[in-house]
Enzyme design. Sequence first.
Site: not given
Length: 222
Positions: A8, A33, A35, A37, A66, A68, A137, A142, A145, A176, A178, A198-199
Amino acid sequence: MEYQIAPSMLSADFNILGEQLKALEESGCKWLHIDVMDGMFVPSISFGMPVIKSIRKNSNMYFDVHMMVEDPGRYVSDMKECGAQMLTVHAEACKHLDRVLQQIKEAGMKSGVVLNPATPLSVLDYVLDKTDMVLLMSVNPGFGGQSYLPAITGKIKELRKKLDDAGYPDIYIEVDGGVNEKTINEVLEAGANILVAGSAVFKGNVSERFKLFDGIIDAYRK
């Protein structure tokens, strides 16, 4: 079924974004990916068309965008022009989900439906014929982490059965939120095949982190 890790970009270091994306691609990364927003559908504001168009010039990765945003149908043609290949929209953000998915398909992109953790799978019942991927999700959207919501494992299993029973076994399931060393196998075994990280990828050496997760997912490709 294709299995991919989709890092991400939201978690990238934007001071060295180009370097990190190049490192990912050189490490064998196929999907990115992205995002988008708007500060309305979710509290955060990320990036939009100029950034996507800019990185498209120097990347051969598959752009999984994606949305959002509120009323995402407004941006379908713009995202196509920027280089998006998979465009996923939140069922919760579309007044007419079927129409938006049709717009995406007519624009020449793959179409995806995103469901928030509390959104039931029944939303999909009348749009599967226009859907290439369902993104579940596993955190509330939004922010990066966040920790994986354990209840989503059952939702993934239920979705995989629903798709198989309805005659759509080739629709991808993306997850998407965790995804890390502790949760990746649980998500894969439940039936997902595209995993957003992501992280877990960007907080460290991106090449090494990507290869770690790609190595785990590789066992499911055989």
